[in-house]
Scaffold this motif. Sequence first.
Motif, PDB file in Angstrom:
ATOM      1  N   THR A   1       0.676  -1.310   0.116  1.00  0.00           N
ATOM      2  CA  THR A   1      -0.059   0.001   0.018  1.00  0.00           C
ATOM      3  C   THR A   1       0.815   1.159  -0.037  1.00  0.00           C
ATOM      4  O   THR A   1       0.861   2.176  -0.813  1.00  0.00           O
ATOM      5  N   PHE A   2       1.957   1.168   0.888  1.00  0.00           N
ATOM      6  CA  PHE A   2       2.740   2.254   0.690  1.00  0.00           C
ATOM      7  C   PHE A   2       3.551   2.665  -0.628  1.00  0.00           C
ATOM      8  O   PHE A   2       3.536   3.710  -1.008  1.00  0.00           O
ATOM      9  N   LEU A   3       4.059   1.565  -1.004  1.00  0.00           N
ATOM     10  CA  LEU A   3       4.389   1.698  -2.254  1.00  0.00           C
ATOM     11  C   LEU A   3       3.655   2.207  -3.454  1.00  0.00           C
ATOM     12  O   LEU A   3       4.133   3.069  -4.111  1.00  0.00           O
ATOM     13  N   VAL A   4       2.388   1.757  -3.340  1.00  0.00           N
ATOM     14  CA  VAL A   4       1.645   2.098  -4.464  1.00  0.00           C
ATOM     15  C   VAL A   4       1.168   3.706  -4.317  1.00  0.00           C
ATOM     16  O   VAL A   4       1.033   4.536  -5.152  1.00  0.00           O
ATOM     17  N   LEU A   5       1.069   3.874  -3.020  1.00  0.00           N
ATOM     18  CA  LEU A   5       0.639   5.155  -2.696  1.00  0.00           C
ATOM     19  C   LEU A   5       1.607   6.480  -2.590  1.00  0.00           C
ATOM     20  O   LEU A   5       1.263   7.557  -3.096  1.00  0.00           O
ATOM     21  N   TYR A   6       2.830   6.227  -2.569  1.00  0.00           N
ATOM     22  CA  TYR A   6       3.807   7.064  -2.203  1.00  0.00           C
ATOM     23  C   TYR A   6       4.009   8.075  -3.286  1.00  0.00           C
ATOM     24  O   TYR A   6       4.083   9.331  -3.309  1.00  0.00           O
ATOM     25  N   PRO A   7       4.197   7.683  -4.605  1.00  0.00           N
ATOM     26  CA  PRO A   7       4.363   8.561  -5.742  1.00  0.00           C
ATOM     27  C   PRO A   7       3.226   9.755  -5.802  1.00  0.00           C
ATOM     28  O   PRO A   7       3.391  10.915  -5.818  1.00  0.00           O
ATOM     29  N   MET A   8       2.050   9.217  -5.694  1.00  0.00           N
ATOM     30  CA  MET A   8       0.999  10.259  -5.849  1.00  0.00           C
ATOM     31  C   MET A   8       0.908  11.218  -4.510  1.00  0.00           C
ATOM     32  O   MET A   8       0.481  12.375  -4.735  1.00  0.00           O
ATOM     33  N   TYR A   9       1.307  10.401  -3.414  1.00  0.00           N
ATOM     34  CA  TYR A   9       1.535  11.460  -2.351  1.00  0.00           C
ATOM     35  C   TYR A   9       2.411  12.462  -2.372  1.00  0.00           C
ATOM     36  O   TYR A   9       1.953  13.588  -2.019  1.00  0.00           O
ATOM     37  N   ILE A  10       3.512  12.244  -3.026  1.00  0.00           N
ATOM     38  CA  ILE A  10       4.351  13.439  -3.191  1.00  0.00           C
ATOM     39  C   ILE A  10       3.872  14.185  -4.454  1.00  0.00           C
ATOM     40  O   ILE A  10       4.120  15.383  -4.023  1.00  0.00           O
ATOM     41  N   MET A  11       3.230  13.884  -5.365  1.00  0.00           N
ATOM     42  CA  MET A  11       2.582  14.628  -6.359  1.00  0.00           C
ATOM     43  C   MET A  11       1.575  15.523  -5.697  1.00  0.00           C
ATOM     44  O   MET A  11       1.812  16.782  -5.766  1.00  0.00           O
ATOM     45  N   ILE A  12       0.861  15.204  -4.631  1.00  0.00           N
ATOM     46  CA  ILE A  12      -0.466  15.844  -4.422  1.00  0.00           C
ATOM     47  C   ILE A  12       0.155  16.868  -3.137  1.00  0.00           C
ATOM     48  O   ILE A  12       0.075  18.011  -3.457  1.00  0.00           O
ATOM     49  N   LEU A  13       1.068  16.306  -2.564  1.00  0.00           N
ATOM     50  CA  LEU A  13       1.899  17.078  -1.398  1.00  0.00           C
ATOM     51  C   LEU A  13       2.419  18.454  -1.906  1.00  0.00           C
ATOM     52  O   LEU A  13       2.309  19.452  -1.303  1.00  0.00           O
ATOM     53  N   ASN A  14       3.136  18.174  -2.783  1.00  0.00           N
ATOM     54  CA  ASN A  14       4.052  19.156  -3.515  1.00  0.00           C
ATOM     55  C   ASN A  14       3.247  20.159  -4.275  1.00  0.00           C
ATOM     56  O   ASN A  14       3.628  21.347  -4.359  1.00  0.00           O
ATOM     57  N   SER A  15       1.916  19.833  -4.696  1.00  0.00           N
ATOM     58  CA  SER A  15       1.145  20.664  -5.454  1.00  0.00           C
ATOM     59  C   SER A  15       0.891  21.889  -4.520  1.00  0.00           C
ATOM     60  O   SER A  15       0.392  22.840  -5.059  1.00  0.00           O
ATOM     61  N   PHE A  16       0.862  21.648  -3.255  1.00  0.00           N
ATOM     62  CA  PHE A  16       0.415  22.985  -2.339  1.00  0.00           C
ATOM     63  C   PHE A  16       1.355  23.668  -1.819  1.00  0.00           C
ATOM     64  O   PHE A  16       1.135  24.865  -1.327  1.00  0.00           O
ATOM     65  N   LYS A  17       2.665  23.149  -2.333  1.00  0.00           N
ATOM     66  CA  LYS A  17       3.947  24.073  -1.592  1.00  0.00           C
ATOM     67  C   LYS A  17       4.030  25.327  -2.657  1.00  0.00           C
ATOM     68  O   LYS A  17       3.631  25.348  -3.869  1.00  0.00           O
ATOM     69  N   THR A  18       4.874  26.218  -2.067  1.00  0.00           N
ATOM     70  CA  THR A  18       5.339  27.271  -2.909  1.00  0.00           C
ATOM     71  C   THR A  18       6.651  26.741  -3.740  1.00  0.00           C
ATOM     72  O   THR A  18       7.298  25.655  -3.311  1.00  0.00           O
ATOM     73  N   ARG A  19       7.014  27.439  -4.765  1.00  0.00           N
ATOM     74  CA  ARG A  19       8.263  26.960  -5.388  1.00  0.00           C
ATOM     75  C   ARG A  19       9.474  26.624  -4.504  1.00  0.00           C
ATOM     76  O   ARG A  19      10.216  25.951  -4.704  1.00  0.00           O
ATOM     77  N   LEU A  20       9.777  27.807  -3.792  1.00  0.00           N
ATOM     78  CA  LEU A  20      10.835  27.608  -2.861  1.00  0.00           C
ATOM     79  C   LEU A  20      10.853  26.233  -1.891  1.00  0.00           C
ATOM     80  O   LEU A  20      11.768  25.476  -1.910  1.00  0.00           O
TER      81      LEU A  20
END
Lengths: 308, 274, 452
Positions: free
Chosen positions: B19-38
């Motif tokens: 489960t971790f393996l499967v969800l991790y990349p998406m987690y990264i993608m979604i997480l970073n979409s909320f951050k600022t560029r820096l």
Amino acid sequence: MALVRSGKKSLKRHLVHLFLLPAVVLYGVFQLYPLLSAVVNSFFSWKGFVRDSFVGLNNFITLMTKEPYTSTFMNAFKHNWVFFVVNFASELVPAFLLAIIVYSRIKGKEFFKTVFFVPKLLSVVIIGFLFSLILNPASGALNKLLKAIGLGFMAQPWLGDTDTALVSIILINSWAGLGFSMLIFLANLQSIDKEIFEAARIDGASGWKLVTKIYVPLSMNAFMIMTILTFIGSFETFDLIYAMQGSSGGPYYSTDVLGLYFYRLAFGSSDGSQAIGLGSALAVVLFLIIAAATAVLMFYFKRKDFER
Amino acid sequence: MRTKWYVQTFKYAILAFITFLVLYPMYIMILNSFKTRLEVAVSPLSLPKSFSLANYISVWERANFSDYFLNSVIVSGASVFLVILVSSLAGFYLSRFEFPWNPIILFFFMIGLMLPMKLAIIPLYMLMIKLHLVDTLYALVAIYVGGGIPFAVFIFYGFFRTLSKELENSARLDGCNDFQVYTRIVLPLMKPSISIVGIVNLVRVWNDFFYPLIFIRDDDYRTIPLGMLTLFGEFDTEWNLLFAGLTLSSLPLLIAFVFASKTFIDGLTTGAVK
Amino acid sequence: MKWNKLSIFVLFLILSIAIIGCSGSGSAGNQNSGTSSGSNTTPQPATSQPTTSQPATPQNEAPPEEVELVMYSWRAEDRGMYEKAIAKFNETYPHIQIDFQPYQSTEYNTILTNALMSGSAPDILQLRPYASGRSIADNGYLLPLDNLLGLEHINEQYFEAAKGSDGKIYGVPLTLNSGTIFYNKDLFEAHSLNVPETWEEFVQVSQTLKDNGIIPIAQGGRAAYLLSLTHGAIAPTAYNGNEFVDKVLSGQANLTDPAFVESVKRMETLGQFFPQDFVALDDASAQTLFYTGEAAMYINGDYRLATLESTAPDMNIGVIPGFAAAKGQDPIVTTWVDGSYAVSKDTKHPEEALLFMEFMTTEAFGQIFTDELNRLSAVKGVQPKHPIVNQITAAIAKSTTPYLLLVHFGEGEPTTKTVFENALQGMYLGEITVDQVIQQAQEAADRAAGSE
């Protein structure tokens, strides 16, 4: 034949053909015709984009015997085989085992089924991009993790090394397909009569024996389908590698596959020209390989089925 | 039952790991979409400081997402609908009537199942030119429908063969005409097959980027996957926007999936087994 | 029964193949061409509005009808410049609207190929330089431009990039690229480094930087062309520039010449000054190293200047246009034409298209080009306002040599250049030696020459 009211008979009969017509036309025009065209194209020589003269099997001969085409072909071909074998081992086998686990007495079956399926919904472009980030040698999550748990020596430039690039991509491909494959095996298991399992258990089979003597043979149907699909997929593969490594199959040709080679021949690389005749010949060769292998695989599995 | 506790733990451990393996990349993608560029550059793996939608809004405006979304919906919807319609009719015909050319037709459809259609791209393109369909959504729909027919026909064909004729005959004896037989009896039973064909094609068409790449040039007709490729070009250093864009692109299918997960899964797995 | 069905099937198959074979579907030049007929929807803001009632140059007999030309390019990034240029053009020719349609560079060749092949070509198209463009010209898709007004405004040597095998000119060269070494001035100062003028000095500087914990050169190797580009920038003084090029062209020397081998050995030497695992590094990540100051130098085309400056506006960027053979001499700058613009033979509005071509040979256009993009215009007499661009232009005027592999080794499938750069990748990965790189490249060159 359906009972038909007399009188309207002949009209009805002719109308019925309309049922078939749209499918045949759409399929024939947009799938079959281009396919056959491509086959025909392979027998001609091309001046850039213009069809030149009929050359018979020349394109095939060139592809198979002249350098650099031959070595590029063989290199790519070899990689397709590697793709198949590694994909099978890293996707189908774990998927099957996972299916057994999920099939057994555990809680949360629906949850796991749902979660494992999600990667299949992602676009290949996104998957390629995300993993190229994760596998980045300096800033990627994988290497950071390895270093953090003391396995720093294992940290590689996964996508930048000729030894690891192809396998890395195949593993990514398996990652994407694992859930789906598992669900296929699971569906297959669920369709088997529970009484067979009960009988086996009463007979004393358990653990590993249960797996090999019961689960595997009963899943042969699913295995056949998945193996064939995996084979076809391995030889057609293009999207993921193109998204991650571009059309030349770098680094140093280590991720080149036949699908990619076809793309280069048909459309030309960024500064190369194109060779439509050769590209079409390659397409035909690919067709033949896949058709032949599918036939062989089906034959092999059907026999196994009988032996059961 | 007699399952040992360590076996159970082992099972759950594996499941959790996967489960971790499967969800991790998406987690990264979604997480970073909320951050600022820096933030993305400095701390890509940690939680964002705040969950603002600024990136999403920015990407939506700059990258013409509303058009892409609409185009994807049109193409996917039309393709799926047409495939189901056309293939169910053909499947019905092939299973119910014993015309001499049936096996040949079936064989032709089977060829399409096995062979990679991408390899016929150049003749396909020239065909589109002759039909004046390049740079239109019609071209995409035609190709997707054509490509989806083989699989769909086989599904429907198989389904109809298992459908008992008794049911139809008794309905006819009760006075229904053919069309009523179709709508009252056959259609409801067809639901699982329809959902199989529908879902397989939906996923295939929605995420495809190869054909739009070749056939669509006008930005107004781009579908989402193609739009994503341009995201890479335009925002190649604005990672935060890029992630937001990628998440947006994946969202439609993910949401559809959340609502209909059981249908999706059942549909796709039964389909493949058949 | 089976026999019957099988024979019907075989018959059908033969019939369909025969029909396809005889239908001559392969020929291009299908006369549906020229301007895209109505497939454009929203008019792009790029097409400028004609200025209020400016009289058109009195060369038309009748009031000119509104004409729209479609223009393809692989430089979506340059849209702003093209908008300005088209606006300028419209000052003189308000009736000629130009629809600028850029595509992603990596897909451009495919898209252009398909458009040409299918007879739906744009009126004006950006032409890849040298071999790539030549094959398009040779296939008869372009209008010859030998009689175009204004050709004398462009340096003659640049036309090599846009000539067909028949020797006619088919394109108006747009811009010159040079292989440039960018460096971080502040880092150099901090370590009291003098700007290197020769190869030997360059190695010394790199060594010093490395000893001080700084990555000397931010080089990516993921895309193989980056490697051959770096080679192009540092190689000329190894094989003595234009002298060698002339020998190669006249057949007196080839890539196995020790002088050229020397240039590849230089690349080998540089390997230690590149970031770790640089073969896995893509260009964007390499640039990041340069921005953050982790690396002191970055070798790429001069066109990267715009990106560098916009991403790191506070960085003090300097350039080394090329190496000199010996200290005190002029640096030899590696250059090549980036692309030209050509007119499709099937265009429905040849006169109007040619007018725009003419415009592209003018200083007015060249000035807009240089000032908007900070690139080197192919048009003579343009004075770049940007100091760095000016520096490079001045250096080119004194001593320049072509980017050998791109300009003269772009033939074959795969091209010699492709084989060369992929081989460099292999060399860095320890798969092959320098001599094998040379061998592969020369073999590819021989094949390319043989098949002509």
